[in-house]
Every structure is written in structure tokens, then in C-alpha cells.
Design a protein around this motif. Structure first.
Motif, PDB file in Angstrom:
ATOM      1  N   SER A  91      -6.414  -5.395  -3.273  1.00  0.00           N
ATOM      2  CA  SER A  91      -4.994  -5.731  -3.155  1.00  0.00           C
ATOM      3  C   SER A  91      -4.133  -4.647  -3.760  1.00  0.00           C
ATOM      4  O   SER A  91      -3.068  -4.327  -3.238  1.00  0.00           O
ATOM      5  CB  SER A  91      -4.674  -7.018  -3.886  1.00  0.00           C
ATOM      6  N   ILE A  92      -4.589  -4.096  -4.882  1.00  0.00           N
ATOM      7  CA  ILE A  92      -3.771  -3.089  -5.557  1.00  0.00           C
ATOM      8  C   ILE A  92      -3.577  -1.895  -4.641  1.00  0.00           C
ATOM      9  O   ILE A  92      -2.458  -1.390  -4.472  1.00  0.00           O
ATOM     10  CB  ILE A  92      -4.421  -2.688  -6.896  1.00  0.00           C
ATOM     11  N   TYR A 120      -2.555  -9.660   0.720  1.00  0.00           N
ATOM     12  CA  TYR A 120      -2.646  -9.406  -0.725  1.00  0.00           C
ATOM     13  C   TYR A 120      -3.212 -10.620  -1.442  1.00  0.00           C
ATOM     14  O   TYR A 120      -4.045 -10.499  -2.339  1.00  0.00           O
ATOM     15  CB  TYR A 120      -1.264  -9.167  -1.344  1.00  0.00           C
ATOM     16  N   LEU A 139       6.908   2.790   2.263  1.00  0.00           N
ATOM     17  CA  LEU A 139       8.344   2.609   2.050  1.00  0.00           C
ATOM     18  C   LEU A 139       8.990   3.944   1.683  1.00  0.00           C
ATOM     19  O   LEU A 139      10.001   4.344   2.266  1.00  0.00           O
ATOM     20  CB  LEU A 139       8.561   1.588   0.940  1.00  0.00           C
ATOM     21  N   ALA A 140       8.357   4.637   0.730  1.00  0.00           N
ATOM     22  CA  ALA A 140       8.933   5.910   0.294  1.00  0.00           C
ATOM     23  C   ALA A 140       9.000   6.886   1.452  1.00  0.00           C
ATOM     24  O   ALA A 140      10.004   7.591   1.648  1.00  0.00           O
ATOM     25  CB  ALA A 140       8.085   6.480  -0.824  1.00  0.00           C
ATOM     26  N   ILE A 193      -1.166  -2.818  -1.853  1.00  0.00           N
ATOM     27  CA  ILE A 193       0.241  -2.818  -2.286  1.00  0.00           C
ATOM     28  C   ILE A 193       0.723  -1.384  -2.453  1.00  0.00           C
ATOM     29  O   ILE A 193       1.813  -1.014  -2.023  1.00  0.00           O
ATOM     30  CB  ILE A 193       0.391  -3.599  -3.604  1.00  0.00           C
ATOM     31  N   LEU A 194      -0.132  -0.574  -3.058  1.00  0.00           N
ATOM     32  CA  LEU A 194       0.266   0.811  -3.306  1.00  0.00           C
ATOM     33  C   LEU A 194       0.598   1.517  -2.005  1.00  0.00           C
ATOM     34  O   LEU A 194       1.641   2.165  -1.877  1.00  0.00           O
ATOM     35  CB  LEU A 194      -0.861   1.544  -4.034  1.00  0.00           C
ATOM     36  N   SER A 227       7.241  -1.471   5.854  1.00  0.00           N
ATOM     37  CA  SER A 227       6.808  -1.342   4.473  1.00  0.00           C
ATOM     38  C   SER A 227       6.730  -2.706   3.794  1.00  0.00           C
ATOM     39  O   SER A 227       6.540  -2.777   2.593  1.00  0.00           O
ATOM     40  CB  SER A 227       7.724  -0.396   3.712  1.00  0.00           C
ATOM     41  N   GLY A 228       6.871  -3.750   4.566  1.00  0.00           N
ATOM     42  CA  GLY A 228       6.605  -5.085   4.036  1.00  0.00           C
ATOM     43  C   GLY A 228       7.608  -5.560   3.026  1.00  0.00           C
ATOM     44  O   GLY A 228       7.260  -6.138   2.011  1.00  0.00           O
ATOM     45  N   SER A 245       1.441   0.315   0.763  1.00  0.00           N
ATOM     46  CA  SER A 245       2.645  -0.236   1.367  1.00  0.00           C
ATOM     47  C   SER A 245       3.899   0.371   0.735  1.00  0.00           C
ATOM     48  O   SER A 245       4.876   0.689   1.424  1.00  0.00           O
ATOM     49  CB  SER A 245       2.617  -1.746   1.199  1.00  0.00           C
ATOM     50  N   ILE A 246       3.847   0.563  -0.591  1.00  0.00           N
ATOM     51  CA  ILE A 246       5.007   1.147  -1.269  1.00  0.00           C
ATOM     52  C   ILE A 246       5.165   2.621  -0.901  1.00  0.00           C
ATOM     53  O   ILE A 246       6.277   3.124  -0.723  1.00  0.00           O
ATOM     54  CB  ILE A 246       4.869   0.936  -2.785  1.00  0.00           C
ATOM     55  N   MET A 247       4.020   3.284  -0.732  1.00  0.00           N
ATOM     56  CA  MET A 247       4.093   4.680  -0.285  1.00  0.00           C
ATOM     57  C   MET A 247       4.736   4.762   1.090  1.00  0.00           C
ATOM     58  O   MET A 247       5.543   5.666   1.367  1.00  0.00           O
ATOM     59  CB  MET A 247       2.689   5.274  -0.209  1.00  0.00           C
ATOM     60  N   ILE A 262      -9.074  -4.719  -6.866  1.00  0.00           N
ATOM     61  CA  ILE A 262      -8.686  -3.354  -6.517  1.00  0.00           C
ATOM     62  C   ILE A 262      -8.174  -3.283  -5.077  1.00  0.00           C
ATOM     63  O   ILE A 262      -7.266  -2.513  -4.766  1.00  0.00           O
ATOM     64  CB  ILE A 262      -9.891  -2.408  -6.708  1.00  0.00           C
ATOM     65  N   LYS A 313       1.542  -9.206   5.153  1.00  0.00           N
ATOM     66  CA  LYS A 313       0.942  -8.460   4.050  1.00  0.00           C
ATOM     67  C   LYS A 313       0.739  -9.369   2.850  1.00  0.00           C
ATOM     68  O   LYS A 313      -0.237  -9.239   2.113  1.00  0.00           O
ATOM     69  CB  LYS A 313       1.819  -7.270   3.681  1.00  0.00           C
TER      70      LYS A 313
END
Lengths: 156, 114, 524, 356
Positions: free
Chosen positions: C438-439, C427, C449-450, C442-443, C412-413, C445-447, C436, C423
């Protein structure tokens, strides 16, 4: 899978040597005529498959074992790659045809218009190796499939 | 026109093969479809190497005159060898599937797994 | 010339020849002793790894190497190039490193993981064959040879996916894979035939030199990209990937990552080198196609991963999401390269994006590989892959849990793991093409993580479960393999600049340096 | 760099880090006290004294550290310390009090903004993992809520950061646009046109609304929600571990405040007043603390006193839909500012609108 009728067995027995001889011929003349290790090997393997079908896989299973075939196949493949490795040792490059132009067997240089079996260098050797591998491999596939089907029949 | 017939055959074979793979539900028929595509591609390769009125590319026994290109033929042979291996592998997998499901129809192979 | 120089001068051939020889020797040695066979396989792969490193040193120092099979001269006569040759530049050796790291750790991991299975002689043979296929794909300089190695990879990996032959789902996954990949390979062959028919050459450099981007070339390009992206598991063609990854033994999933990345290598090679001379002609559409496919891959991977309950299947979708980053990075670079109005020097971010994309190829292999090994370890210890039935394993499997945390942070970076390094490069470069991009990167990548935190909770944390009371830590060889990869992850994460400068930068340069690839053609 | 220099740099970093940790904790706790005091006054109470947070921490440190039977001990104990360390690490990357960040140019030469974005996740992550590891159902629910909140607010946050950097990259002669030192050196307010100004205000507003969720303060504190799940994530924590989470919270408040200050108000008073040396430093620090106070007042205290807690689905909705849209509107304003303003200029727009 059981054997077939006596007529089939007899005919198969008679034609089997011819098929095998023809296949070996194709392998041996791979560097002169169309064909080669794979084609000849396929011919021989089909001859063996003919016997298998005629006499049944149960009978065949008593004569030959699966891992003997895989051993034979390995030997063929190792032979092939060893000849290629000898290229490094004697010819300086992997797969180099180091025999052509020497006095060894198959060392002759081919001339136009005259098919000479004593030419081709490493190619005939590789053909033999590939032929061995293909015979063992293809027959192995058919043999194992036949065994698998006969197991299915038993369980059914 | 007549020279283009092999190419039309290639296209025909590939389309037949693809439609078999896509629309047939029987696993063996899917494999047959793949081998038909294979034949189409092989035919294409062979056709590329053919020259009008040429003989087989065997140097030592050539009667003279033009010869067909040997390279596409070598490629075709290799591709056939690979095709044999792939077909054998697919068939052996199908044997296993048949043994388990008792059918070759993909619609009847219900998934009991999650 | 001493022995080492001798060895090095033949290293390109030996890289493929030695695992091949090993593959055929394995059944013979397996008859003698099982342990000996395992040591033999690990030794063969270790030796190949050393050769890769030696060769890499030479290539980074002195540029691409060509190795001609059967002769010293690639030419027959003056013009014709029909000999098979290996053309190894920095990108090839970079991919070869990935392949060998994965195979080596897979062999190490298999020692304990596969111990209780039968048919291991064949398993190890196929493992080595798969390595041969991957190495061949990335090293070869000949289109047809590429096809042959592609098929070797397909056949070997299909047989390995269906290795648990008594589990019907494995067999189905194997069948799916072989059908899809055979059709893909036939597309590749068709494209090769189309190119050969026009230019009378199979050599990549020779073809790249003479390509004109005719109508037939466009068809060939589409066939090649579609087939190779399918091998790489890019989204519209990804349906085989979750099945294959999740049904194969964990050690095989590990190598399958290498196979998909060899497919991606094919995409990059075709776009940048084979069509490199005409890269400005297709305007910017090809680059944008890659970017959009990348975004799609990311989003679909992440969203599908959210709803999975099978441990390995979830990781497989995570792996798909990761593939999107590579396409995003490389596509950004291609967009700029293909734009005749902007040179690469005017848009330095494009090169950064390319570096990020390529670096991520390596990182993804390590991260996803580690996660698959952890999933395998959990399966080994509990015989369970469903996240609904797992839980509380952190009590009994401490080391595995730590490795999972490392893998989770890396995929998840999160700094300081390697995933962050690549990553970040992506980015910080793609936003200049469009913010958009990169956004979304990033999104997702965070997902990711979750999603992996959810897995962490489901498998390792939570209350004690009575059925897992007797679970023990996995054997040492598996921990060793996981530690091997985890060490790479941490080193790459702590010293990203070092890795980027020594390995990734030459690889990225090699990818855009078309003239360098074709140098031997004009004799130099 | 020879060995001596490396050693020197190393010692500087270590001492600086320790000093920053102390400063961060003290300032963080101080602002917690101020926050509580103001909130109390707004509700018509007197409130605790300013040093109350210090007393709380001291008391917690001497209390017994209870580990629940169901918990996974090593994860449970590891989580608080990880969170605190990660939060203090962020401080090393932030320009505090008008000085450049401690690690600027030493370890990471560029790109620290995204690093901060990720590092900010680690304390929340540590809390989530700690909550899951404690084995209590309340904590598990809290952890799940925290995860949902985290995903929700990261999207607007990413939009803000990317938009600012993207706009900055269009300014001539800037490199390393993700570096906070570049951002503080070139405040965007003076560079953008009127439409861009509106965009920046919108982005600032978005960041202000993201902050309370980042700090899990009311109205976005449903992961902790004392009234329904009894403290949620932290329900099983006590003694030293709880104190560490408490400190993490204080430092994180400081971090978020500093981030807003650095991104949007990077001005210093000393150049304006023409001061030099020590007086300049003192004035800058005081001015920074004042800015920090304003930011925390508006983004934490006022919001948390005036709005009631949202439900978790409302939180997710707030961030995914209205705030994301708000962020995108800000981004679009910035983009249009670039194209429209440079192509047409104020004059032609005024013409278009018929004002002239």
C-alpha cells in the motif's frame, strides 16, 4: 513499374484464364473439397498479380481504380455478414445454416461417398462472398504496393 | 522417435524465427522471421490433428478408414489467413519506412525526433 | 415474443455483428457524404452501446449467458464441443461497457479532430473493426476465437497507430507494435494448440473443466500470461506502449487503452477461469508474480513519466503506472485464492482488492482517456506536443483546462474523483497482504500527482506566449466527447458505492465463480 | 431512509459544517496568536497580542484584491477558495473535542484516514496552482519547491498511516481500520508489546517532524522563504485572496494538530473523572484544547523557533532518507512486536537475552 517483355506478356495472357478458372473452381467447390473462399480467392488474385507484373502497374492503373477494389471488398464482406444475419431471420440463430434441408439452391443434404454440389446450405454462399473479398483484397494489396513502388521509381 | 520429428521441426522453426527477429537488423528479415514462427506454429497445429495412416477429412469422398482431425486444419487455415493480413500490413509499413529512410537497416534509421 | 426480447436474445451476436457490418458499410456511405458517414458511425456505436446496457441488465439479473453460433445446442453428439460460442458473464459485459464507452467517445471526438485528414473512410472502418476486436475478445467463450479477435485488434490498431503515414515516427511505432503483438499472438496460438492437443477442446469452460496442470499446461500458462501481459503493457513487456500511444492520433490512443485492457482481461480470464480449477496447485507464486509485476509497472511507469517532455508520451507512461494498480489488486486476490490454507471468506480483503482492481480498470480507461483527449485538443489547437514549447493555454482554452484538471485529479486519485474510489479500495485491502504494498501504491499515486501538476504548469499555466495568442478553444464535438467522459468520472467519483455494487461487484463475483462460468457444460 | 430523514441529515450536515467552519477558523487563528506569542517570548520579545491574527485577517479583507497582469485570472482567483474549502472539509471528517466526526456514518462509513491524507494535499495543491497561475518567477520557484516538499513528506506520512492501520487490523474484532472512529476507540498504546511501544513512539516522532512541512513552517518553509524569494507562492497574492490563504493556514494547523491527537492521544478525561452530560462535554473540550496546545507547541512552535530554514534539497533529503527510514523502523518494530512477542512472549526473550 513498366511491363515486361512480349514473351512474358503472351504467356501470362495464355495462362491467366486457366488460373482464374481454377481459382473459381476452388471457390465453388469449397464445401466439397479442400479449399474454399480464401484459397480460391488467393489463386485468382495471384492470377491477377501475374497480369499486373507482366503488363506493369502503369497499364493496370488505366484499367482499374483502387477504390473500385475496396468497394468490391466491402461488397464481399457485407455479403458474408448478410448471410449470417439471414440466419437470425430464418434459422433463429446468428450464422445458422437455414438453407440445408430446403428446396432452395444448395439445399441438399450431403450423403456419404457422393460429392454433390447441391449441398452445403449457406456455406457456398459464404464462400462466394469470401472469395470476392479475398480476390479484391489480395489483389488490392499487391496493386497498391506496386503503385507505391512505381511512385518511388519515378521520384528517384 | 519418427513420430516426434514434426515436433522437433516445430521447435527448430520457432527458434530460427525468434533468432531472426531478435538478431537481424534488416526489417524484411524480421518479417521473414515472423513468418517462420508462424509456419512453426501452423505445423504444430497440423501435426496435432494427424493420425497415422489417415486420409484427408472429406466425408463425401472418403475411401473409408481413419481420417485426420479436421478442426486443427480449420484452425491452421484461419491462422494462415491472419498471417497473410499481418504480413501484408508489415510489408506496407516497411515500404513507407524504406521510402523515408532509404534503407531497411534499423541501425541506419537514425532518430531525429526528440 | 416482442421485438425487444427478440433483439435481446440475439444481442451477444449482434454486439459483434453490427459494428462489423458497420465497418464494411462505412466506405460505401463515405462515398455519399462525409457527415452522413460520421453520423452513421456514431449511430452504430451508440446502438451497440444500448445493446450492451440492455444485455448487462439481463446478465446482472440472471447470470451468465451462452450464445451458440449456427445452432441452438453447443454439443455435437454427446460430448464434443466444437461450435463457436459466446460466453458472457458479468466480467465480460463489464469489459464490454468500457470498450464501448471508449469507442463511442473516440468516434465523437474524431469528428472534429480528424476532419482535416484524408482517408477517413478507412479510418472509421478500422475504428469499428477495432471495436469488434475488443468486444469479441471480452465476449467470446472459445480460445481460438479469442486468438482471432486478438489478431483483429492487433491489425486494426496497428493500422490506426500508423495512420499518420507521412510521419515516419508513427510508422515506426506501428511497425514495432505489429511485430511485438504478432509474436505475442503466435505465443497465444501455440498455447492454445498445446491445450487443444491435450484436452481436445477449444472451449474455455470445457478446457477449464478438464485441465490437470500438467507440465505442458504450465508451459501454456506461461506463454499465455507473457503474451497477454505484453498486450496489456505490463512492465517488462511495455516497450511498445509509449510509442504506440504517443504516435497515434489522440482519438486512437483513447481506444488503444481499451485494447490493452482487453489484454488484461485475457490475463484475468486465463488465471481465474481457465486455470481456475487448479488455482490452488501453483501455490501462491502466480499471485505474487502479479503483485510484483504490478509494483514494478507502477514504479517504472512513474519514474519514466517524470523525465518525459512530450505531452502524450508522458500520459502514456502515466497509463502504464495506472496498469500496475490493477495487477496489484487482482494479484492480491489471487494470492489468497491460491493459498490452500486460507479461504476467501477468512480473508475478506482479498475480494475487496479484486473489486478495487476491476473498478480501477474502468476508472483508468476514463482518466487516461480524458487526458489523451486533452492532449489531442492541445495538439489540435497549437500543433505542438512538446511540454517545453507549450505554455499559458489556460487563458484561451478554458474548457480544455477544466477537463485537464478533472483528469489530473482523477488519475492521481484525489477525492472526489473516481480514481480515488478505486485506489482507496486497493490501498485498504492490499496492506493486509503486506503494508509495504500500500505504501508504494500511495507513493506512486502522489508522484503521479506531482508529474501531472508539472504538466499543468508547463502546458496551461505560466506566462503568455506570443505564438499562442491566436489559439482558440477546440470545436464542439471534441468538447462534447471530453465532457461525456468527464461526466462519467464525476459520477463515478461521487457515487462510488452505487457503481461498485451494481457493476463491479457482480464482475468480481463472476471472476472467482468458476462453477458459474461452466454451468452450461453440465446443463443448467 | 425516507425524505424527512434525508432532509434532516442534510440540514444537520449543513449547519454542522457552518458551525465547524467558524469554530475551525476561530480556533485556528487563536492558536496562530498563541504560537506567535510563545515564539516571541522564546526570542526575548514581547510579541503581538493574541488577537493579532484576527486583526490581520480583517485588514486583509478590506484591502484591494490586486491581480497581476501576467496571471491567469480565473485560476488565480479559484485557488485560495479551493484551498480553504478543502481544509474545512477535512474538519468534517475529524473527531474534534472528543466527539465523533460530523460525517461519520453518513457519507463515508469507513476509510476516512486515507481520504484525509489526500484532502490534506489539496490546500498545498491549490497554493501550487495559484503560484503557477500568478505568472511571477518567484511564485513559480516557490510552487516548484512546494511540489518537491509535498512529494517528500507524503512518503513518511503514508508509512505512518498504513502502519497504524495494519497494526490495528491485527486486533481482534476491528473492522474499518482506516476509520478514525475505530482508531480513536482502540488506542494502540495499550495493545502493543514493548517493542511495538517503541515503534509507536518512533512513528509519533515522524509525524511530529512531518507536521511543520505540511504547514510550511520553518525549517521547512523554503516554498515561501521570505528572505530569498519574497514570500514565494504568495508573492502576488493580496487582499481577500491572501486572507483566504491565511485562514487556510490557520485551519490547517488545527487539522494537523487534531490528526495527531486523534491518532496518538485519543483519550478523554470525562470517563476518568466520572463526569456526565454538560460538565463532561466542557471538560472534554478543554482537555482537547490542551492536548492540541501541547501538540502544536511541540510540533510547530518549538521546532520553528529553534531551527533555521533548510535548503530545498536538504528538505527532500530529510524526508526521503532519514525520516522514511525512521518510519520504516517504526513499522518493522510494530511487525516484529506482532511476530516475536506473540510467538515467544516476554519470558522467552528475556531468556534469550540471558536476563533470567
Amino acid at each position: 513499374m513498366n511491363g515486361m517483355t512480349k514473351i512474358v506478356k503472351t504467356i501470362a495472357g495464355i495462362s491467366f484464364p486457366f488460373i482464374v478458372i481454377y481459382g473459381l473452381y476452388v471457390i465453388a467447390h469449397g464445401h466439397l473439397t479442400p479449399g474454399g473462399g480464401f484459397q480460391g480467392g488467393a489463386v485468382v488474385a495471384s492470377g491477377l498479380a501475374l497480369i499486373l507484373v507482366a503488363y506493369g502497374s502503369k497499364w493496370a492503373a488505366t484499367k482499374i481504380k483502387e477504390h473500385d477494389l475496396s468497394l468490391l471488398e466491402s461488397v464481399g464482406a457485407i455479403g458474408f455478414i448478410t448471410v449470417a444475419f439471414f440466419g437470425i431471420l430464418f434459422g433463429g440463430v446468428f450464422f445458422s445454416n437455414f438453407i440445408v434441408g430446403t428446396d432452395l439452391l444448395f439445399g441438399g443434404i450431403p450423403l456419404a461417398g457422393a460429392a454433390d454440389i447441391n449441398t452445403g446450405g449457406t456455406l457456398p454462399l459464404m464462400n462466394f462472398a469470401v472469395g470476392l473479398k479475398v480476390i479484391a483484397g489480395l489483389f488490392g494489396i499487391v496493386f497498391i504496393m506496386a503503385l507505391a513502388i512505381s511512385k518511388k521509381e519515378e521520384s528517384a | 522417435m519418427i513420430a516426434n520429428i514434426p515436433y522437433l521441426a516445430v521447435v527448430g522453426l520457432i527458434i530460427i524465427g525468434l533468432s531472426a527477429v531478435i538478431f537481424k537488423k534488416n526489417l524484411i528479415k524480421i518479417i521473414i522471421g515472423i513468418t517462420i514462427i508462424q509456419s512453426g506454429v501452423n505445423l504444430f497445429l497440423i501435426t496435432l490433428g494427424y493420425r497415422e495412416g489417415s486420409t484427408a477429412p472429406i466425408w463425401t469422398s472418403s475411401p473409408g478408414g481413419v481420417m485426420a482431425f479436421p478442426v486443427p486444419q480449420a484452425l491452421t487455415l484461419t491462422s494462415i489467413v491472419i498471417g497473410v493480413a499481418v504480413t501484408a500490413l508489415m510489408l506496407s509499413l516497411v515500404i513507407h519506412l524504406y521510402r523515408h529512410h532509404g534503407t531497411l537497416d534499423v541501425r541506419k534509421m537514425g532518430g531525429d525526433d526528440q | 415474443m416482442n421485438f425487444l426480447d427478440q433483439l435481446l436474445s440475439h444481442a451477444p451476436a449482434l454486439l459483434v455483428a453490427i459494428p462489423l457490418l458497420g465497418a464494411f458499410l462505412t466506405p460505401l456511405i463515405g462515398r455519399v457524404n462525409d457527415k452522413l458517414r460520421n453520423i452513421f458511425v456514431i449511430g452504430i456505436l451508440g446502438f451497440t452501446g444500448i445493446l450492451v446496457i440492455l444485455l448487462a441488465q439481463q446478465i446482472f439479473a440472471s447470470g451468465p449467458i451462452t450464445y451458440v453460433f449456427g445452432s441452438l445446442d453447443p454439443y455435437v453428439g454427446k460430448e464434443t464441443v466444437i461450435r463457436i460460442l459466446f460466453e458472457i458473464d458479468a466480467l465480460s459485459i463489464f469489459m464490454a461497457m468500457i470498450a464501448i464507452v471508449l469507442s463511442f467517445s473516440a468516434a465523437l471526438y474524431s469528428w472534429a479532430y480528424m476532419e482535416k485528414n484524408t482517408g477517413l473512410d478507412k479510418y472509421y472502418s478500422l475504428l469499428l473493426l477495432l471495436t469488434v476486436g475488443m468486444l469479441g475478445m471480452v465476449l467470446t467463450g472459445d480460445m481460438f476465437n479469442f486468438f482471432v479477435f486478438l489478431e483483429i485488434t492487433s491489425i486494426a490498431s496497428c493500422a490506426l497507430i500508423a495512420f499518420y503515414i507521412n510521419k515516419v515516427k508513427s510508422v515506426e511505432a506501428g511497425f514495432k507494435y505489429i511485430v511485438v503483438s504478432t509474436i505475442g499472438a503466435l505465443f497465444v496460438l501455440m498455447a492454445i494448440a498445446l491445450l487443444y492437443g491435450q484436452y481436445d477442446a477449444l472451449n474455455i469452460a470445457k478446457l477449464a473443466d478438464s485441465i490437470t496442470f500438467s507440465f505442458v499446461d504450465k508451459i501454456a500458462l506461461v506463454l499465455l500470461i507473457a503474451a497477454l501481459a505484453m498486450k496489456g503493457g505490463i512492465v517488462p513487456m511495455h516497450m511498445w506502449l509509449p510509442d504506440a500511444y504517443s504516435r497515434a492520433p489522440a482519438s486512437v490512443s483513447l481506444i488503444l487503452i481499451g485494447t490493452t485492457q482487453a489484454g488484461l482481461y485475457g490475463v484475468f480470464r486465463v488465471l481465474f477461469t481457465l486455470y481456475g480449477n487448479v488455482i490452488t496447485l501453483p501455490t501462491i507464486s502466480m499471485g505474487w508474480a502479479l503483485v510484483i509485476l504490478g509494483l514494478l509497472t507502477m514504479l517504472v511507469g512513474v519514474i519514466m513519466a517524470l523525465i518525459q517532455i512530450d505531452f502524450k508520451r508522458l500520459i502514456a507512461y502515466g497509463a502504464i503506472a495506472e496498469l500496475g494498480y490493477m495487477f496489484l489488486g487482482v494479484g492480491t486476490c489471487l494470492t489468497i485464492l491460491a493459498n490452500p490454507d486460507i479461504t476467501l471468506a477468512q480473508a475478506p480483503f482479498a475480494f475487496e482488492a479484486l473489486k478495487g482492481g476491476l473498478f480501477h480498470v474502468f476508472n483508468d480507461a476514463l482518466d487516461v482517456g480524458l487526458l489523451f483527449m486533452v492532449a489531442g485538443a492541445v495538439y489540435y489547437a497549437t500543433k505542438e506536443t512538446s511540454l517545453n514549447r507549450l505554455g499559458g493555454l489556460a487563458r484561451n482554452m478554458k474548457y480544455t483546462t477544466i477537463f485537464f484538471i478533472i483528469g489530473l485529479l482523477a488519475i492521481s486519485g484525489i477525492p472526489p474523483m473516481n480514481g480515488f474510489a478505486s485506489k482507496l479500495l486497493i490501498y485498504e485491502s492490499t496492506y493486509q497482504l503486506n503494508p509495504i504494498l500500500s505504501i508504494i501504491a500511495i507513493l506512486s499515486s502522489i508522484m503521479l500527482l506531482a508529474i501531472f501538476i508539472k504538466v499543468f504548469h508547463a502546458a496551461f499555466l505560466g506566462p503568455k506566449l506570443p505564438q499562442f495568442d491566436t489559439v482558440k478553444e477546440v470545436p464542439r464535438s471534441m468538447l462534447l466527447a471530453m465532457g461525456f467522459i468527464a461526466a462519467f468520472i464525476i459520477i463515478f467519483g461521487l457515487f462510488p458505492d452505487l457503481i461498485v455494487n451494481t457493476i463491479v461487484d457482480p464482475a468480481a463475483n463472476a471472476l472467482i465463480d468458476n462453477a458459474g462460468y461452466m454451468r452450461w457444460l453440465i446443463g443448467g | 431512509m425516507n425524505f424527512m430523514e434525508i432532509a434532516q441529515t442534510g440540514i444537520t450536515i449543513i449547519i454542522g459544517a457552518m458551525a465547524l467552519a467558524v469554530v475551525g477558523i476561530v480556533v485556528g487563528l487563536l492558536y496562530k496568536g498563541i504560537d506567535r506569542k510563545i515564539a516571541a517570548h522564546m526570542q526575548g520579545r514581547i510579541g503581538p497580542p493574541l488577537r493579532q491574527p484576527f486583526l490581520d485577517v480583517r485588514k486583509l479583507f478590506v484591502k484591494e484584491n490586486v491581480i497581476p497582469e501576467n496571471a491567469i485570472t480565473w485560476v488565480f482567483n479559484l485557488a485560495p477558495i479551493t484551498g480553504l474549502v478543502a481544509t474545512i472539509t477535512i474538519l468534517l471528517y475529524l473527531p474534534i473535542g472528543g466527539f465523533p466526526a460530523l460525517l461519520d456514518g453518513i457519507i463515508v462509513a469507513k476509510g476516512d484516514l486515507i481520504l484525509i491524507l489526500y484532502l490534506l494535499m489539496i490546500p498545498s495543491l491549490a497554493m501550487v496552482v495559484g503560484g503557477f497561475a500568478s505568472g511571477s518567477p518567484y511564485a513559480t520557484i516557490g510552487a516548484q519547491r512546494e511540489m518537491a516538499t509535498m512529494i517528500a513528506y507524503e512518503f513518511p506520512l503514508a508509512i505512518i498511516i498504513i502502519s497504524l492501520s495494519w497494526r490495528l487490523s491485527l486486533v481482534q474484532g476491528t473492522t474499518h481500520v482506516f476509520s478514525l472512529s475505530t482508531i480513536t476507540a482502540t488506542p494502540l498504546w495499550g495493545i502493543v508489546g514493548p517493542l511495538g511501544f517503541i515503534g509507536l513512539v518512533i512513528l509519533l516522532l515522524t509525524l511530529v517532524i512531518v507536521t511543520p512541512a505540511e504547514l510550511s513552517k520553518i525549517p521547512f518553509d523554503s516554498p515561501e522563504a521570505e528572505t530569498e524569494i519574497a514570500g514565494g507562492l504568495l508573492v502576488e497574492y493580496s487582499g481577500r485572496n491572501l486572507a483566504m490563504f491565511y485562514l487556510t493556514d490557520g485551519v490547517k494547523t488545527l487539522v494537523m494538530g487534531t490528526l495527531i491527537v486523534a491518532l496518538f492521544f485519543p483519550y478523554n478525561l470525562s470517563p476518568l473523572l466520572g463526569l456526565e452530560s454538560y460538565t463532561a462535554i466542557i471538560i472534554d473540550i478543554l482537555f482537547f484544547l490542551a492536548k492540541l496546545f501541547c501538540v502544536i507547541l511541540f510540533s510547530v512552535t518549538l521546532i520553528r523557533v529553534s531551527i533555521a530554514r533548510l535548503k530545498i534539497d536538504q528538505i527532500v533529503y530529510t524526508y526521503w532518507v532519514p525520516l522514511t527510514l525512521l518510519g520504516l523502523v517504526g513499522l518493522i518494530c510494530l511487525m516484529w512486536d506482532q511476530t516475536i512477542m506473540t510467538q515467544f512472549g516476554m519470558q522467552s526473550i528475556a531468556n534469550m537475552l540471558g536476563l533470567i
